[in-house]
Scaffold this motif. Structure first.
Motif, short mmCIF file in Angstrom:
data_model
loop_
_atom_site.label_atom_id
_atom_site.label_comp_id
_atom_site.label_asym_id
_atom_site.label_seq_id
_atom_site.Cartn_x
_atom_site.Cartn_y
_atom_site.Cartn_z
N SER A 1 -0.88 2.68 -6.26
CA SER A 1 -0.80 1.23 -6.08
C SER A 1 0.03 0.86 -4.85
N LEU B 1 -4.29 -4.19 -9.02
CA LEU B 1 -3.24 -3.22 -9.25
C LEU B 1 -2.60 -3.52 -10.60
N ASN C 1 -5.93 1.17 -8.80
CA ASN C 1 -4.89 2.20 -8.77
C ASN C 1 -4.93 3.10 -9.99
#
Length: 398
Positions: A257, A248, A224
């Motif tokens: 995310s 994440l 992310n």
């Protein structure tokens, strides 16, 4: 033999995303740092009475301790990046009982030669094998992959017990040139995490989906963003065309995310989701970095917070082969007692996470030893765990 009983839990989280809440149990027994029984107090009464230490959870939630799968340790409990000491001990007060190093990349004057990177990894691993800041487990000594490393070097690292590697900060002209080092590491039992997205520190390079497909690491670090995320189409390539773990992190892009989490969940890929903080970095030292991420992802995604907690505990343990992360017999006794914080509209920890509130932690246990009561970093728990015998030296969190 040292024994601990944690009893009177209203909810017990398993750390297993497929069955995240253990039904009809309220008590966990540990002996010499290992969970030996999980059940009802009525069935385990003799073991509770005989325990050296008893924690009464007062109807609150018992969970496996959080594992930060992306924590920038160096040597000792300090971070040169933020010029802060004792940050790891402070992370324990955020429910983090283990951290995984993504390479000791913030070491001043970090070496790039084969002998230097091997020496740093072995030294970091060995130091933290003998040092438990705040009682936490530090899985350190992630060798930073460099062009100078040969297959023999990875055999040496394996013999020294090194089992972590990081790709993304070596002196490669093109990241694709690191394929040999990634393969040699994997062949020698080393789990490889790879940087992804934009550059995060001076001297590093962006790593694209095309690079990741060629490198094929075990873990796509901060998919992310760390902090700059890949484009959506590129992320989807990683999700759909590989089996990499999808990490994440708090220090990444929250919008990205949430989208990745929902896509993985809807497509049956949740087992690949792992959570970390990616701190300390420019984002700072964040003792609540992992639990804050669990709260954010729970509240924005609508996914069961008990499953999100498992992504930050059991999923991490499974991907990296760690001894903790689950509430079950044989697992390391690294545990957290928590509840809704004072003032929350929720009435328990899972309810708090579902609305984005950070739970209050009232006990942290690692290796079957109580390391803290009344966290100095989370909000105060509505229901506070109590200990027998009394531990007044641990009760003054705030």
């Amino acid at each position: 033999m040292s024994t601990l009983a944690i009893t009177n839990a209203g909810t017990v989280l398993s750390g297993d995303f497929e069955s995240p809440v253990i039904a009809d149990v309220d008590t966990v027994i540990t002996e010499d740092g290992v969970i030996t029984a999980v059940g009802r107090r009525s069935d385990l009464a003799d073991l509770v009475e005989a325990a050296d230490v008893v924690i009464d959870a007062q109807g609150s939630t018992l969970a496996p301790g959080l594992i930060d799968s992306h924590c920038h340790v160096v040597l000792g409990d300090y971070t040169p990046r933020q010029k802060t000491v004792d940050f790891l001990a402070s992370y324990v007060h955020g429910g983090i009982t283990s951290v995984i190093s993504p390479g000791e990349i913030h070491a001043p004057g970090r070496p790039h030669s084969a002998v230097g990177v091997k020496a740093l990894a072995i030294a970091a691993k060995t130091c933290f094998d003998n040092f438990r800041p705040g009682g936490m487990r530090v899985h350190a000594g992630a060798v930073v992959l460099e062009p100078a490393l040969t297959e023999k070097d990875f055999a040496d690292l394996q013999d020294a017990g090194v089992h972590l590697a990081k790709f993304g900060f070596g002196r490669y002209e093109d990241p694709s040139d690191g394929v040999d080092q990634v393969r040699w590491a994997q062949q020698h039992g080393i789990t490889v995490m790879c940087h992804s997205g934009g550059a995060s520190i001076p001297g590093s390079k962006p790593i694209t989906p095309e690079h990741l497909l060629k490198l094929a690491p075990d873990v796509c670090g901060h998919v992310n963003g760390g902090p700059t995320s890949l484009d959506q189409a590129g992320v989807d390539v990683i999700i759909e065309q590989t089996e990499m773990a999808l990490q994440l992190v708090q220090a990444g892009n929250l919008k990205s995310s949430v989208r990745i989490l929902r896509k993985a969940y809807e497509e049956g890929r949740f087992h690949r989701i792992v959570i970390g903080s990616d701190t300390p970095t420019g984002t700072g030292v964040m003792p609540l970095g992992v639990i804050k991420t669990v709260a954010e992802l729970s509240s924005f995604s609508g996914i069961d917070p008990a499953q999100i907690w498992a992504a930050a505990s059991g999923n991490n343990a499974r991907i990296w082969g760690l001894p903790s992360g689950f509430v079950r017999q044989g697992s390391a006794a690294d545990l957290v007692v928590m509840d809704a914080p004072w003032g929350s509209t929720a009435d328990n920890a899972l309810g708090a996470l579902a609305i984005g509130d950070i739970p209050g932690i009232s006990a942290v246990v690692t290796d079957g030893v109580v390391r803290g009561l009344l966290s100095r970093n989370t909000p105060r728990a509505a229901r506070l765990a109590t200990a027998r015998p009394e531990m007044t030296h641990l009760a003054g969190g705030h």
